[in-house]
Design an enzyme around this catalytic site. Structure first.
Site, PDB file in Angstrom:
ATOM      1  N   LYS A   1       0.839  -1.209   0.000  1.00  0.00           N
ATOM      2  CA  LYS A   1       0.000   0.000   0.000  1.00  0.00           C
ATOM      3  C   LYS A   1       0.873   1.258   0.000  1.00  0.00           C
ATOM      4  CE  LYS A   1      -3.499   2.390   2.768  1.00  0.00           C
ATOM      5  NZ  LYS A   1      -4.324   2.322   4.016  1.00  0.00           N
TER       6      LYS A   1
ATOM      7  N   CYS B   1      35.061  10.587  36.092  1.00  0.00           N
ATOM      8  CA  CYS B   1      35.190  12.046  36.125  1.00  0.00           C
ATOM      9  C   CYS B   1      34.726  12.572  37.486  1.00  0.00           C
ATOM     10  CB  CYS B   1      34.427  12.675  34.972  1.00  0.00           C
ATOM     11  SG  CYS B   1      34.943  14.366  34.601  1.00  0.00           S
TER      12      CYS B   1
ATOM     13  N   GLU C   1      33.910   5.528  28.951  1.00  0.00           N
ATOM     14  CA  GLU C   1      32.758   5.075  28.166  1.00  0.00           C
ATOM     15  C   GLU C   1      32.789   5.601  26.732  1.00  0.00           C
ATOM     16  OE1 GLU C   1      31.164   8.892  30.174  1.00  0.00           O
ATOM     17  OE2 GLU C   1      32.711   7.365  30.465  1.00  0.00           O
TER      18      GLU C   1
ATOM     19  N   HIS D   1      36.783   9.869  30.693  1.00  0.00           N
ATOM     20  CA  HIS D   1      35.499   9.207  30.406  1.00  0.00           C
ATOM     21  C   HIS D   1      35.752   7.933  29.603  1.00  0.00           C
ATOM     22  CE1 HIS D   1      32.525  12.286  31.706  1.00  0.00           C
ATOM     23  NE2 HIS D   1      33.578  13.081  31.580  1.00  0.00           N
TER      24      HIS D   1
END
Length: 529
Positions: free
Chosen positions: A225, A383, A504, A502
């Site tokens: 559709k 940190c 991460e 940091h």
């Protein structure tokens, strides 16, 4: 081959997951041995998200070269394995700031400065510069915001012009749009998707691929559709369903054949040896994991989990290395008291305090660090989390009750962390491990290693001797003349470690930062007690 450009737009509403979809396409092409670069264009007028509240735009992702960017660049890195740079991000704020600065300096020689051609030329030139600098096989450009937003019109117009200049056969446009489910009538509505598609066409962009966002797979009848109403082949419509992990999406889209549609559009003959077997194996291993480990994150932005997007992903990725699913508990630091901590933390196997700015919630974080230290619960501080642990030690072990950071009390007697030179320390810098008998060295296995930073206040080195006499260790310093403290640990503790950087921000599948590996390993050991 010449660089092929793929532009991803979003329709109907924001937060569709364009970043994950873009990252997944990047992963597929990377697995197929193509060189991939990425660019995120954000329509907001902030020069960068560095001054934005995490509640507004999630975490600030810092690139290796020190750019404060949108969190999607973190997804790009985790999925493609490629380090993004300041060339990988562009905001309307940056565009207008540079243009106005040039105008004030007389750079336009008295000409009237306008959106067309000056703003659009700036955006196109950034694309050309990225291509010239990195020479990728594919450049993926994600346009932030939603099709039809007034803020994003200059970017859409720029892509339309760029397509004409660079060659329509070298530029593919993809629209990501949701299907809307109406529970009262139990119907899936396609009209918003159709209107978004036609809106993009009216702006000079004809999408070659359409990716539908929905909670599950979609019936072929609905795809047919949409194909009919949008004048697009049903073979070029794909579905991005909700999945248990975002890392499953590349395989999902690959199995639907999106790579075939992309290569066919550009006239590229697929290398018969190109596949994504490595990623399939990685995600199959994730699917097979049943055991879990519980980690408490103590923060003040916990209502919006995107505030800690890279942190959450790093914990998950570290868990996968141990064949564990990391279950995260969100602890609001303002709610912590001496009395309720045993109840708050009783089900968790590790406590992590992330980075942040400002003193709201600081005292609750001090209590969390104290609890972890005194009860031998694995602790990781990032940190501000490292600073919290250090200040807590100064107060409760060294007996300096007024110990704090200059950030919170410039008049304090013991300013354990102070403002050195008025600058924000940003980007990747080298850390130097000074104690090869430390847990730090056993984890990193190197004397020197790079980490990304984003902070202003640093440890006051005049206090080092006092801390070390009390059993606090400073195991890594910056590899420069300033000798800034990078890592702390308490040796007579199962795992108590913090980094001024940091970790991460550099963690990707299969190469998670060692501090996370050590933390999750210690949490697993703690869960067995």
């Amino acid at each position: 081959m010449n660089t092929k450009v793929i532009v991803i737009f979003g329709g109907v509403y924001s937060s569709l997951g364009k970043g994950i979809i873009s990252s997944s396409i990047g992963r597929i092409l990377t697995e197929m041995k193509y060189k991939v670069s990425m660019l995120k264009c954000d329509p907001y007028l902030n020069v960068d998200p560095g001054t934005l509240s995490p509640y507004q735009h999630g975490e600030v992702f810092v690139t290796y070269d020190g750019a404060e960017t949108d969190l999607d660049l973190g997804n790009y890195e985790r999925f493609t394995g490629k380090k993004m740079s300041r060339m990988s991000t562009l905001t309307s704020g940056r565009v207008y700031s540079d243009i106005i600065s040039k105008e004030r300096a007389g750079g336009f020689e008295g000409k009237t400065v306008q959106v067309i051609p000056h703003v659009t030329d700036y955006i196109k030139n950034r694309i050309y510069k990225l291509i010239q600098k990195e020479h990728p096989d594919f450049l993926l450009i994600e346009i932030g915001g939603t099709v039809g937003d007034i803020e994003s019109i200059p970017f859409v117009e720029s892509i339309s012009q760029f397509t004409s200049e660079y060659g329509a056969n070298n530029v593919m446009s993809i629209l990501c749009a949701p299907l809307i489910y109406i529970p009262t009538s139990e119907e899936i509505k396609t009209k918003p998707t159709q209107h978004s598609f036609k809106e993009l066409c009216s702006l000079g962009i004809n999408p070659s691929l359409l990716i539908l966002r929905y909670i599950s797979q979609v019936d072929q009848a609905i795809i047919d559709k949409i194909a009919l109403n949008c004048h697009i082949s049903n073979k070029n419509i794909f579905v991005s369903p909700n999945l248990p992990s975002t890392y499953f999406l590349p395989v999902e889209l690959y199995n639907q054949g999106i790579h075939t549609a992309i290569l066919k559009y550009f006239g590229i003959r697929k290398n018969p040896k190109a596949n994504i077997d490595h990623w399939v194996e990685y995600t199959n291993n994730i699917k097979a994991i049943n055991d879990e480990i519980k980690i408490a994150i103590v923060g003040k932005y916990i209502e919006l989990h995107d505030s800690y997007a890279s942190l959450v992903e790093s914990l998950k990725l570290a868990g996968y290395e141990y064949k564990r699913n990391v279950k995260i508990g969100w602890i609001y630091s303002d709610d912590l008291t001496e009395e309720n901590m045993p109840e708050k933390f009783k089900e968790y196997h590790g406590i992590l305090i992330p980075g942040g700015f400002g003193n709201r919630g600081f005292e609750g974080k001090i209590l969390a660090a104290k609890y972890a230290r005194e009860n031998n619960v694995p602790y990781m501080g990032i940190c501000l989390g490292m600073q919290v642990a250090t200040i807590e030690f100064a107060r409760n072990v060294l007996g300096w009750k007024d110990a704090t950071s200059e950030e919170f009390n410039p008049k304090a007697t013991h300013k354990i962390f102070h403002y050195i030179d008025g600058r924000m320390r940003l980007g990747e810098q080298t850390c130097h491990v000074v104690d090869k008998k430390s847990k730090t060295y056993s984890l990193y296995k190197n004397e020197f290693f790079p980490e990304r930073h984003r902070h202003r206040y640093e440890f006051n080195n005049k206090y080092i001797e006092d801390f070390e006499k009390a059993g606090y260790s400073f195991t890594s310093f910056s590899n420069d003349s300033e000798q800034t403290v990078e890592i702390i640990e308490i040796k007579n503790h199962p795992f108590f470690m913090g980094g001024q950087f940091h970790p991460e921000l550099g963690s990707v599948p299969g190469a998670v930062d060692p501090m996370f590996i050590g933390f999750i390993g210690a949490a697993i050991d703690h869960s067995k007690k």
